[in-house]
Design a protein around this motif. Structure first.
Motif, mmCIF file in Angstrom:
data_model
loop_
_atom_site.group_PDB
_atom_site.id
_atom_site.type_symbol
_atom_site.label_atom_id
_atom_site.label_comp_id
_atom_site.label_asym_id
_atom_site.label_seq_id
_atom_site.Cartn_x
_atom_site.Cartn_y
_atom_site.Cartn_z
ATOM 1 N N PHE A 1 0.832 -1.194 0.000
ATOM 2 C CA PHE A 1 0.000 0.000 0.000
ATOM 3 C C PHE A 1 0.875 1.256 0.000
ATOM 4 N N ALA A 2 0.408 2.274 -0.692
ATOM 5 C CA ALA A 2 0.961 3.626 -0.561
ATOM 6 C C ALA A 2 -0.147 4.470 0.042
ATOM 7 N N ILE A 3 0.214 5.332 0.965
ATOM 8 C CA ILE A 3 -0.767 6.084 1.738
ATOM 9 C C ILE A 3 -0.459 7.574 1.635
ATOM 10 N N ARG A 4 -1.517 8.362 1.464
ATOM 11 C CA ARG A 4 -1.377 9.816 1.397
ATOM 12 C C ARG A 4 -2.536 10.436 2.173
ATOM 13 N N GLU A 5 -2.206 11.303 3.087
ATOM 14 C CA GLU A 5 -3.209 12.036 3.863
ATOM 15 C C GLU A 5 -4.232 11.106 4.504
ATOM 16 N N GLY A 6 -3.757 9.985 5.032
ATOM 17 C CA GLY A 6 -4.620 9.074 5.775
ATOM 18 C C GLY A 6 -5.480 8.154 4.940
ATOM 19 N N LEU A 7 -5.244 8.108 3.623
ATOM 20 C CA LEU A 7 -6.014 7.228 2.736
ATOM 21 C C LEU A 7 -5.065 6.432 1.843
ATOM 22 N N ILE A 8 -5.518 5.273 1.412
ATOM 23 C CA ILE A 8 -4.736 4.422 0.516
ATOM 24 C C ILE A 8 -4.833 4.989 -0.900
ATOM 25 N N VAL A 9 -3.686 5.270 -1.503
ATOM 26 C CA VAL A 9 -3.661 5.799 -2.871
ATOM 27 C C VAL A 9 -3.196 4.750 -3.878
ATOM 28 N N GLU A 10 -2.470 3.737 -3.392
ATOM 29 C CA GLU A 10 -2.069 2.609 -4.240
ATOM 30 C C GLU A 10 -2.203 1.337 -3.422
ATOM 31 N N HIS A 11 -2.772 0.315 -4.065
ATOM 32 C CA HIS A 11 -2.960 -0.982 -3.414
ATOM 33 C C HIS A 11 -2.632 -2.041 -4.458
ATOM 34 N N THR A 12 -1.591 -2.822 -4.197
ATOM 35 C CA THR A 12 -1.182 -3.878 -5.115
ATOM 36 C C THR A 12 -1.238 -5.216 -4.391
ATOM 37 N N ASP A 13 -2.068 -6.111 -4.902
ATOM 38 C CA ASP A 13 -2.170 -7.472 -4.373
ATOM 39 C C ASP A 13 -1.433 -8.418 -5.305
ATOM 40 N N THR A 14 -0.668 -9.323 -4.729
ATOM 41 C CA THR A 14 -0.021 -10.371 -5.517
ATOM 42 C C THR A 14 -0.413 -11.730 -4.952
ATOM 43 N N PHE A 15 -0.644 -12.655 -5.858
ATOM 44 C CA PHE A 15 -0.909 -14.049 -5.500
ATOM 45 C C PHE A 15 -0.652 -14.901 -6.726
ATOM 46 N N ASP A 16 -0.574 -16.205 -6.502
ATOM 47 C CA ASP A 16 -0.263 -17.156 -7.558
ATOM 48 C C ASP A 16 -1.542 -17.457 -8.349
#
Length: 158
Positions: A100-115
């Motif tokens: 996750f990347a967070i800016r001003e208390g909110l998630i701005v990027e969310h990357t999930d990885t799985f097989d």
């Protein structure tokens, strides 16, 4: 003192456990960038709508999360989602690692990885075992997921 970014990620996963897509989406900035092996890259409201669709369809669902770590404006976590895949009614246990990347208390990027091959073996059965590792089947999985999301968004808008 508790880390506010850790608290944000915990709030996101508690909402996920509770099947509360609105609370999950409330953790996202309006310009969120989400990415995973199935849906590819989603932006803005489209990411929240993905959670709304998935959680509305959730059957026999449970989620555990762990290893939340935050440093500066980034965080990582792991979770295990267990559910019945809606199309085949087959049980899936999906181990997901998130950044996750967070800016001003909110998630701005969310990357999930799985097989994705492991996922396809569980969700699709024999077809997934035999062909789930191929780009053809993985591309088909992605196309179907995007098609389902587009249809969900059309229905939600009407």
């Amino acid at each position: 003192m508790a880390n506010p970014n850790t608290e944000l990620i915990e709030r996101f996963y508690r909402a996920f456990q509770d099947l509360d897509a609105e609370a999950m989406a409330a953790c996202y900035a309006h310009d969120i960038r989400f990415e995973d092996p199935v849906f590819g890259t989603l932006r803005g409201r489209e990411a929240g709508d993905m959670w709304r669709m998935l959680l509305a369809r959730a059957s026999d669902f449970s989620l555990t999360y762990s290893d939340i770590r935050a440093s500066g404006q980034t965080a990582t976590a792991s979770c295990v989602a267990t559910y019945l895949f809606s199309r085949t009614r087959r049980k899936v246990i999906n181990e997901i690692h998130s950044k996750f990347a967070i800016r001003e208390g909110l998630i701005v990027e969310h990357t999930d990885t799985f097989d994705l091959w492991r996922w396809s073996r569980q969700a699709l059965g024999l077809k997934g075992w035999l062909l789930g590792g191929t780009s053809f089947v993985q591309d088909k999985i992605r196309q179907e997921a995007r098609k389902g999301l587009a249809e969900y968004r059309r229905q939600a808008a009407s």
